[in-house]
Design an enzyme around this catalytic site. Structure first.
Site, PDB file in Angstrom:
ATOM      1  N   HIS A  87      42.096  37.303  33.225  1.00 16.12           N
ATOM      2  CA  HIS A  87      42.397  36.169  34.079  1.00 16.12           C
ATOM      3  C   HIS A  87      41.844  34.961  34.142  1.00 16.12           C
ATOM      4  O   HIS A  87      42.325  33.925  34.277  1.00 16.12           O
ATOM      5  CB  HIS A  87      42.307  36.896  35.508  1.00 16.12           C
ATOM      6  CG  HIS A  87      43.410  37.885  35.999  1.00 16.12           C
ATOM      7  ND1 HIS A  87      44.653  37.135  36.330  1.00 16.12           N
ATOM      8  CD2 HIS A  87      43.760  38.934  36.692  1.00 16.12           C
ATOM      9  CE1 HIS A  87      45.530  38.179  36.724  1.00 16.12           C
ATOM     10  NE2 HIS A  87      44.659  39.201  36.969  1.00 16.12           N
TER      11      HIS A  87
ATOM     12  N   HIS B  39      40.639  43.498  32.294  1.00 15.11           N
ATOM     13  CA  HIS B  39      41.850  43.193  32.909  1.00 15.11           C
ATOM     14  C   HIS B  39      41.539  41.551  33.551  1.00 15.11           C
ATOM     15  O   HIS B  39      41.996  40.639  33.682  1.00 15.11           O
ATOM     16  CB  HIS B  39      42.390  43.910  33.849  1.00 15.11           C
ATOM     17  CG  HIS B  39      43.482  43.541  34.775  1.00 15.11           C
ATOM     18  ND1 HIS B  39      44.729  43.962  34.588  1.00 15.11           N
ATOM     19  CD2 HIS B  39      43.478  42.784  35.777  1.00 15.11           C
ATOM     20  CE1 HIS B  39      45.583  43.403  35.420  1.00 15.11           C
ATOM     21  NE2 HIS B  39      44.929  42.513  36.144  1.00 15.11           N
ATOM     22  N   GLU B  40      40.469  41.863  34.346  1.00 14.98           N
ATOM     23  CA  GLU B  40      39.886  40.635  35.185  1.00 14.98           C
ATOM     24  C   GLU B  40      39.284  39.384  34.495  1.00 14.98           C
ATOM     25  O   GLU B  40      39.492  38.354  34.542  1.00 14.98           O
ATOM     26  CB  GLU B  40      38.685  41.018  36.361  1.00 14.98           C
ATOM     27  CG  GLU B  40      39.322  42.031  37.225  1.00 14.98           C
ATOM     28  CD  GLU B  40      40.567  41.855  37.927  1.00 14.98           C
ATOM     29  OE1 GLU B  40      40.844  40.442  38.386  1.00 14.98           O
ATOM     30  OE2 GLU B  40      41.149  42.699  38.177  1.00 14.98           O
TER      31      GLU B  40
ATOM     32  N   CYS C 248      48.450  44.752  38.973  1.00 13.65           N
ATOM     33  CA  CYS C 248      48.009  43.605  39.319  1.00 13.65           C
ATOM     34  C   CYS C 248      48.264  42.891  40.527  1.00 13.65           C
ATOM     35  O   CYS C 248      49.391  42.970  40.917  1.00 13.65           O
ATOM     36  CB  CYS C 248      47.980  42.670  38.323  1.00 13.65           C
ATOM     37  SG  CYS C 248      47.397  40.893  38.618  1.00 13.65           S
TER      38      CYS C 248
END
Length: 174
Positions: free
Chosen positions: A142, A138-139, A96
């Site tokens: 966030h 993953h994004e 990341c």
């Protein structure tokens, strides 16, 4: 276009739950372009807006082609994403831009289907598998204030915290 500062762990900003994008205007387009430039300059394949201090539900992903090059026309701009379907399970070694220098295996869905808007507010549907599916998950994490290190086992999390402290100590002495 401008390079933006990437926020690093353990900044509390990364724990912010991002808000839905409602204005699809030239400012948004500029933010997306700046995010892309920042991501490429940082040698990343994905970047969520919160990683550059923008608490908006938008992210970009630009996977390299077989020649290893990330072409701008391949960049996915994903705004206000929602999971429609998920399936399967796989382990993937993730890193990341907000947690530089640390990589670890994380369990993710093997396939995802999402609905999102593009920079012109058009609704799109995307089915993804393998690396693209991992990057999307993953994004989107966030956008919900979640980092990949939060998904580690207790043992791996302790290893990460130890490595982080050692890195911070080393940086203070440089």
């Amino acid at each position: 276009m401008a390079l933006l500062e990437i926020i690093h762990y353990p900044s509390k900003i990364l724990r912010t739950i991002s808000k839905e994008v409602v204005s699809f205007d030239s400012k948004l387009h500029q933010q997306l372009d700046d995010m892309h430039e920042t991501m490429i300059a940082s040698e990343g394949i994905g970047l969520a807006a919160i990683q550059v201090g923008l608490p908006l539900r938008m992210l970009i992903i630009n996977l390299p082609q077989e020649d290893g090059v990330q072409h701008k026309e391949d960049c996915l701009e994903i705004i206000n994403p929602k999971f429609i379907e998920t399936g399967g399970s796989m382990m993937y070694r993730e890193g990341c831009l907000s947690v530089p220098g640390f990589y670890e295996e994380v369990e993710r869905f093997e396939k995802v289907k999402i609905e999102y808007q593009n920079r012109f507010a058009e609704v799109k549907v995307l089915e993804a598998s393998e690396l693209l599916a991992v990057a999307i998950q993953h994004e989107i994490d966030h956008l919900n204030g979640v980092l990949f290190v939060d998904k580690l086992s207790i043992l791996k999390r302790k290893k990460f915290e130890k490595e982080l402290k050692e890195l911070q100590k080393k940086q203070k002495h440089e």
